[in-house]
Design a protein around this motif. Structure first.
Motif, short mmCIF file in Angstrom:
data_model
loop_
_atom_site.label_atom_id
_atom_site.label_comp_id
_atom_site.label_asym_id
_atom_site.label_seq_id
_atom_site.Cartn_x
_atom_site.Cartn_y
_atom_site.Cartn_z
N HIS A 1 0.64 -1.48 0.10
CA HIS A 1 -0.10 0.07 -0.03
C HIS A 1 1.08 1.14 0.05
O HIS A 1 1.66 1.81 1.51
N ALA A 2 0.83 1.55 -1.30
CA ALA A 2 1.64 3.07 -0.68
C ALA A 2 1.00 4.28 -1.11
O ALA A 2 -0.59 3.48 -1.47
N PRO A 3 0.91 5.41 -0.39
CA PRO A 3 2.06 6.01 -0.15
C PRO A 3 2.33 5.65 1.15
O PRO A 3 1.20 5.70 1.85
N VAL A 4 3.64 5.64 1.60
CA VAL A 4 3.94 5.02 2.51
C VAL A 4 4.98 5.91 3.57
O VAL A 4 5.34 6.69 3.02
N ALA A 5 4.05 5.97 4.88
CA ALA A 5 4.16 7.46 5.79
C ALA A 5 4.89 7.61 6.70
O ALA A 5 5.96 8.25 6.73
N GLU A 6 4.68 6.07 7.55
CA GLU A 6 5.47 5.69 7.72
C GLU A 6 5.35 4.04 8.93
O GLU A 6 4.66 3.46 8.96
N SER B 1 10.83 -13.57 5.48
CA SER B 1 9.92 -12.66 5.03
C SER B 1 10.77 -11.78 6.63
O SER B 1 11.46 -12.03 7.50
N ILE B 2 10.18 -10.34 6.59
CA ILE B 2 10.08 -9.05 7.13
C ILE B 2 8.38 -8.71 7.29
O ILE B 2 8.18 -8.78 6.12
N GLU B 3 7.90 -8.59 8.48
CA GLU B 3 6.73 -8.33 8.86
C GLU B 3 6.76 -6.77 9.39
O GLU B 3 7.49 -6.87 10.31
N ILE B 4 6.42 -6.54 8.60
CA ILE B 4 6.32 -4.79 8.66
C ILE B 4 4.46 -4.00 9.11
O ILE B 4 3.86 -4.90 7.98
N THR B 5 4.21 -3.18 10.54
CA THR B 5 4.09 -2.64 10.58
C THR B 5 3.56 -1.42 10.01
O THR B 5 4.75 -0.42 10.74
N TYR B 6 3.32 -0.77 9.03
CA TYR B 6 3.26 1.02 8.04
C TYR B 6 1.78 1.21 8.27
O TYR B 6 0.74 0.66 8.50
N THR B 7 2.09 2.69 8.00
CA THR B 7 1.08 3.74 7.65
C THR B 7 1.05 3.72 6.53
O THR B 7 1.74 4.33 5.71
N SER B 8 0.20 3.82 5.84
CA SER B 8 -0.08 4.33 4.84
C SER B 8 -1.10 4.90 4.19
O SER B 8 -2.19 5.50 4.72
N GLY B 9 -1.21 6.24 3.49
CA GLY B 9 -2.32 7.10 2.95
C GLY B 9 -0.69 8.43 3.25
O GLY B 9 0.29 8.60 2.81
#
Length: 190
Positions: free
Chosen positions: A60-65, A118-126
């Motif tokens: 999910h782009a854009p990746v904010a953080e 793998s790498i499990e990443i939690t991120y904020t999109s928007g």
């Protein structure tokens, strides 16, 4: 959640009497339905396989953080997780979801030869701040909503709250469509 604020609505109120935040919220929902996604900040969790060049892509782009990252690897004792240092994840400046992992995978993979899965990443999109072209499209659409006072001019649009089927394209003018079509390029230029 709206793509423009009350202060940003004022110029559109000068163009069309009666335009209000209800029109803006409706326009925001219609834009989300038209685009098939929302650019409001939302948290996601992806499991990303890293290639041999230590590159990966978030969905999910854009990746904010990036909020959290864990390296997942198999050991003789089963699947293990190790928290990754967030500064080791270098997001591409285009905000397109691609990143490079520059950190190490911990001591267990080095000593025992275990490979990270793998790498499990939690991120904020928007967008933390919406691009001007999205704000303009929202304001213009809110004016169209107020002007027609009905939904007599767009194709089928679906939101979580409602579904609208309209007869022609006059509701989403070519100017609005052009602003929304070019929105993906803002992901690369922010």
């Amino acid at each position: 959640m709206s793509y423009i604020t009350e202060e940003e609505l004022i110029p559109y109120q000068n163009l069309m009497d009666g335009v209000n935040m209800d029109d803006v919220r409706m326009a925001t929902s219609l834009i989300d339905g038209y685009l098939g996604r929302s650019y409001a900040l939302k948290t996601f969790r992806d499991i990303v396989k890293i290639n041999k060049n230590r590159r990966g892509k978030l969905k999910h782009a854009p990746v904010a953080e990036i909020q959290k990252a864990e390296i997942v690897y198999d050991t003789m004792f089963g699947r293990e997780r190790m928290e990754a240092n967030l500064i080791d994840i270098d997001l591409d400046p285009e905000m397109d979801g691609y990143f490079t992992y520059s950190g190490n995978y911990g001591i267990a993979p080095l000593v025992c030869g275990f490979r990270p899965i793998s790498i499990e990443i939690t991120y904020t999109s928007g967008f933390k701040e919406y691009p001007q072209r999205l704000k303009d499209a929202c304001g213009m659409l809110a004016c169209n909503i107020r002007q027609t006072k009905s939904f007599s001019g767009a194709k089928q649009l679906t939101s979580l709250d409602f579904q609208v089927l309209m007869s022609d394209d006059s509701f989403f003018t070519s100017d609005i469509k052009m602003l929304l079509k070019g929105l993906d390029s803002d992901v690369c230029t922010v």
